[in-house]
Design an enzyme around this catalytic site. Sequence first.
Site, PDB file in Angstrom:
ATOM      1  N   GLU A 127     -22.228  29.481  -5.343  1.00  0.00           N
ATOM      2  CA  GLU A 127     -23.238  29.793  -4.332  1.00  0.00           C
ATOM      3  C   GLU A 127     -23.246  31.271  -3.982  1.00  0.00           C
ATOM      4  OE1 GLU A 127     -24.998  30.379  -0.327  1.00  0.00           O
ATOM      5  OE2 GLU A 127     -22.923  30.767  -0.965  1.00  0.00           O
ATOM      6  N   GLU A 128     -22.087  31.931  -4.129  1.00  0.00           N
ATOM      7  CA  GLU A 128     -21.946  33.303  -3.644  1.00  0.00           C
ATOM      8  C   GLU A 128     -22.421  34.360  -4.646  1.00  0.00           C
ATOM      9  OE1 GLU A 128     -21.426  33.960  -0.736  1.00  0.00           O
ATOM     10  OE2 GLU A 128     -20.060  32.542   0.223  1.00  0.00           O
TER      11      GLU A 128
ATOM     12  N   GLU B 265     -23.024  25.711   6.210  1.00  0.00           N
ATOM     13  CA  GLU B 265     -22.984  27.163   6.418  1.00  0.00           C
ATOM     14  C   GLU B 265     -22.487  27.484   7.832  1.00  0.00           C
ATOM     15  OE1 GLU B 265     -23.489  29.566   4.336  1.00  0.00           O
ATOM     16  OE2 GLU B 265     -24.347  28.501   2.633  1.00  0.00           O
TER      17      GLU B 265
ATOM     18  N   ASP C 155     -17.023  27.654  -3.669  1.00  0.00           N
ATOM     19  CA  ASP C 155     -16.609  29.004  -4.065  1.00  0.00           C
ATOM     20  C   ASP C 155     -16.540  29.959  -2.886  1.00  0.00           C
ATOM     21  OD1 ASP C 155     -19.483  28.767  -3.982  1.00  0.00           O
ATOM     22  OD2 ASP C 155     -19.633  30.711  -4.972  1.00  0.00           O
TER      23      ASP C 155
END
Length: 377
Positions: A134-135, A163, A75
């Site tokens: 995740e965001e 990341e 995402d």
Amino acid sequence: MSVPDLNLRADPVELTAALVDIRSVSGDESLIADAVEAALRAQTRGFEISRFGNRVLARTHRNLPTRVVLAGHLDTVPIAGNVPSRRTRTPDEGDVLLGCGTVDMKSGLAVFLHLAATLDDPVHDLTLICYDCEEIAAEHNGLGFIEREKPDWLAGDVAVLGEPTGGLIEAGCQGTLRVRLTAEGTRAHSARAWMGENAVHKLADALTTLREYVPRSVDIDGCRYREGLTAVGIGGGVAGNVVPDQAHLDVNFRFAPDRSQAQAFAHVREVFAADLADGVLSAQLTDSAPGALPGLRHPAAAALVAAAGGRFRAKYGWTDVARFSALGVPAVNLGPGDPSLAHRADERVPVDQIREVTELLRGYLSAPAGAGGELLA
């Protein structure tokens, strides 16, 4: 809508662009999950592939002595007019790819997918985890669902999170918690302030304590973590002519991963012990997430450091490596892109960095275990 075709064997820069061009704002990852699943099934060999919601999981079973987990989220934050992707050149960065998610973290995801399709003879068994949400709030995090529902998929000797790190290894991560310090007073008319008890004034000593606080610095596995205790919010007041009867101060503590969450909260209480003991303030834990130990002494992690030329540093911000650390799996962050450019409308990644991280990980996943490391300040 038809499922986009992804060529996992293409240049990982082109694969990054193709992933960016599939809109996948948090909560709307079904199309990109479909595309990733289809590509993995058609273009990889020897992988067990599973679909769990909008999480795509793949792993090998070669009975190799070690297992490496590669995890990346599908995402992005909301699009800011920066999809589709585009290539351009800047005076300082050279050839770059612009677009939502180029940094956070579709370039890292492209590296992992490309390697899954092109590694012929890895020396580690591989697990690839592509997850959603995740965001946004942690309760929606797809990796958390996997941890609860399919925990065997997180097993490994070392985990690499894609990341953005500028292509450097950032090991572990610091923990974070927020504490609300609340002061109670007595309301009164400000013209007769002596008849009240000003709650805002009661925060003065706490603010002085924060200003004079000396944060700890600690070395773990050659990574130096620097803690921080900071006021991040303050509130109070009723009206312009009223002595306030309540006020609060929100404090954020970023703590090294050798402290547990309970120890970190106890430390904050110790810092403000005088005001808490006198009843001037009360303390409430409002949010907390554990840190992650770097675990670089594990042979599989040491081999990754060696493949990176012995260059690594501590990760200060919190990332999903903490989930692996809690399971006893050493974890690092490694991906293309400057994290300070994540989520920006001009989000961009140098194309050479995508290729460099690809080859770094290719060397690690193809070479026998080694050791060695050098701390980056």
